[in-house]
Enzyme design. Structure first.
Site, PDB file in Angstrom:
ATOM      1  N   ARG A  51      10.964  -0.911  11.911  1.00 47.17           N
ATOM      2  CA  ARG A  51       9.810  -0.141  13.009  1.00 47.17           C
ATOM      3  C   ARG A  51       9.691  -1.159  14.169  1.00 47.17           C
ATOM      4  NH1 ARG A  51       4.866   0.971   8.720  1.00 47.17           N
ATOM      5  NH2 ARG A  51       4.011  -0.366  10.266  1.00 47.17           N
TER       6      ARG A  51
ATOM      7  N   ARG B 187      -0.028  -8.754  13.624  1.00 40.54           N
ATOM      8  CA  ARG B 187      -0.814  -7.857  12.775  1.00 40.54           C
ATOM      9  C   ARG B 187      -1.489  -8.571  11.553  1.00 40.54           C
ATOM     10  NH1 ARG B 187       3.968  -4.341  10.758  1.00 40.54           N
ATOM     11  NH2 ARG B 187       2.234  -3.387   9.404  1.00 40.54           N
TER      12      ARG B 187
ATOM     13  N   LYS C 285       0.776  -1.176  -0.128  1.00 44.73           N
ATOM     14  CA  LYS C 285      -0.001   0.061  -0.198  1.00 44.73           C
ATOM     15  C   LYS C 285       0.914   1.210   0.083  1.00 44.73           C
ATOM     16  CE  LYS C 285      -2.521  -1.131   3.734  1.00 44.73           C
ATOM     17  NZ  LYS C 285      -1.794  -2.521   3.983  1.00 44.73           N
TER      18      LYS C 285
ATOM     19  N   ARG D  65      11.864  -5.060   5.730  1.00 38.41           N
ATOM     20  CA  ARG D  65      11.640  -3.544   5.297  1.00 38.41           C
ATOM     21  C   ARG D  65      12.395  -2.611   6.419  1.00 38.41           C
ATOM     22  NH1 ARG D  65       5.435  -1.764   4.160  1.00 38.41           N
ATOM     23  NH2 ARG D  65       4.789  -2.085   6.527  1.00 38.41           N
TER      24      ARG D  65
ATOM     25  N   ARG E 103     -10.091  -0.130   8.125  1.00 40.64           N
ATOM     26  CA  ARG E 103      -9.635  -1.236   8.522  1.00 40.64           C
ATOM     27  C   ARG E 103     -10.574  -2.232   9.177  1.00 40.64           C
ATOM     28  NH1 ARG E 103      -3.548   0.252   8.876  1.00 40.64           N
ATOM     29  NH2 ARG E 103      -2.444  -1.730   9.435  1.00 40.64           N
TER      30      ARG E 103
HETATM   31  P1  AMP Z   1       0.225   0.700   9.136  1.00 40.36           P
HETATM   32  O1  AMP Z   1       1.557   1.303   9.154  1.00 40.36           O
HETATM   33  O2  AMP Z   1      -0.904   1.010   8.361  1.00 40.36           O
HETATM   34  O3  AMP Z   1       0.544  -1.068   8.944  1.00 40.36           O
HETATM   35  O4  AMP Z   1      -0.100   0.741  10.910  1.00 40.36           O
HETATM   36  C1  AMP Z   1       0.458   0.414  11.961  1.00 40.36           C
HETATM   37  C2  AMP Z   1      -0.466   0.273  13.011  1.00 40.36           C
HETATM   38  O5  AMP Z   1      -1.235   1.513  13.385  1.00 40.36           O
HETATM   39  C3  AMP Z   1      -1.414  -0.815  12.762  1.00 40.36           C
HETATM   40  O6  AMP Z   1      -0.799  -2.131  13.117  1.00 40.36           O
HETATM   41  C4  AMP Z   1      -2.404  -0.393  13.943  1.00 40.36           C
HETATM   42  O7  AMP Z   1      -1.972  -0.703  15.138  1.00 40.36           O
HETATM   43  C5  AMP Z   1      -2.396   0.947  13.801  1.00 40.36           C
HETATM   44  N1  AMP Z   1      -3.462   1.587  12.731  1.00 40.36           N
HETATM   45  C6  AMP Z   1      -3.115   2.212  11.590  1.00 40.36           C
HETATM   46  N2  AMP Z   1      -4.269   2.417  10.950  1.00 40.36           N
HETATM   47  C7  AMP Z   1      -4.958   2.006  11.426  1.00 40.36           C
HETATM   48  C8  AMP Z   1      -6.818   1.927  11.499  1.00 40.36           C
HETATM   49  N3  AMP Z   1      -7.186   2.422  10.362  1.00 40.36           N
HETATM   50  N4  AMP Z   1      -7.637   1.554  12.298  1.00 40.36           N
HETATM   51  C9  AMP Z   1      -6.977   0.813  13.496  1.00 40.36           C
HETATM   52  N5  AMP Z   1      -5.407   1.020  13.680  1.00 40.36           N
HETATM   53  C10 AMP Z   1      -4.751   1.481  12.737  1.00 40.36           C
END
Ligand code: AMP
Length: 215
Positions: A162, A173, A13, A127, A88
């Site tokens: 990260r 996740r 993404k 990553r 999400r």
């Molecule tokens: P990402 O970088 O999009 O994978 O997001 C990292 C973390 O942020 C996720 O594992 C969630 O803990 C939190 N997060 C990001 N976007 C959302 C969302 N739309 N709803 C809930 N938690 C989120």
């Protein structure tokens, strides 16, 4: 142009968003990036979000919706936006529908990026991300290593793994994704703007998305 990018963690993404930003001059809205910035700032939202993020769980819907509501009001969203990592959950998708309707906006595309689980795992563990919150360029130790080891090609800051990209958190996740987010594919499947694209090679995936967006 207004686009939602769906897909598991590691599906691509972030990479596809960067290409869409370059091509269409629209902004990327990544709720993950917004939350990481809040954590770094030590804000109230950041303090609440950090615990969920570090164990691979989702941050509560109302916190996310507050962030999105504020972000979509910013003038740079007028030309269009890519929602990366949002919605999400079904509750977020319902809230987004109401929010966009209230703003008189429609979506041009909902794209599901598809990649098999072994590919997701390999991508996530390899990553590296620029530690500079204003940059956050993404690298990969196998396929896109930085020119100078450990340093960002774009801004020269240190590149790091990260906190939520350790093997255990990645598994959490992915399981959160399967339980809470994968059902959104069915949620949007009947929408005429929905389509799915395999995302094994970013350029090929981007070309397929571009071809669909032109139709
Ligand atoms: P990402 O970088 O999009 O994978 O997001 C990292 C973390 O942020 C996720 O594992 C969630 O803990 C939190 N997060 C990001 N976007 C959302 C969302 N739309 N709803 C809930 N938690 C989120």
């Amino acid at each position: 142009m207004r686009v939602i990018l769906l897909g598991a963690p590691g599906a691509g993404k972030g990479t596809i968003s960067t290409l869409l930003v370059e091509q269409y001059g629209i902004v990327q809205i990544s709720t993950g990036d917004i939350l990481r910035n809040e954590v770094k700032k030590g804000s109230t939202v950041g303090k609440e979000a950090a615990g969920y993020m570090n164990r691979g769980a989702l941050v509560p819907d109302q916190v996310i919706m507050e962030c999105i509501r504020e972000r979509l009001k910013e003038p740079d969203c007028a030309k269009g936006f890519i929602l990366d990592g949002f919605p999400r959950t079904k509750a977020q998708a319902d809230a987004l529908k109401a929010l966009l309707a209230g703003m008189g906006l429609v979506l041009d595309a909902v794209v599901n990026l598809e990649a098999p689980e072994d590919v997701l795992l390999r991508r996530l563990t390899s990553r590296r991300t620029c530690s500079n919150t204003a940059c956050q360029a993404i690298f990969n130790i196998y396929t896109k290593p930085p020119r100078v080891e450990g340093k960002c090609d774009v801004c020269g800051s240190a590149i790091v793994q990260r906190d939520d990209e350790t093997e255990a958190v990645i598994q959490a996740r992915l399981s959160t994704y399967r339980e809470k987010t994968a059902p959104l594919i069915d949620y949007y499947a009947k929408d005429p703007v929905f389509f799915a694209v395999p995302c094994l090679d970013a350029k090929e995936c981007f070309a397929q998305i571009g071809a669909r967006l032109k139709k």
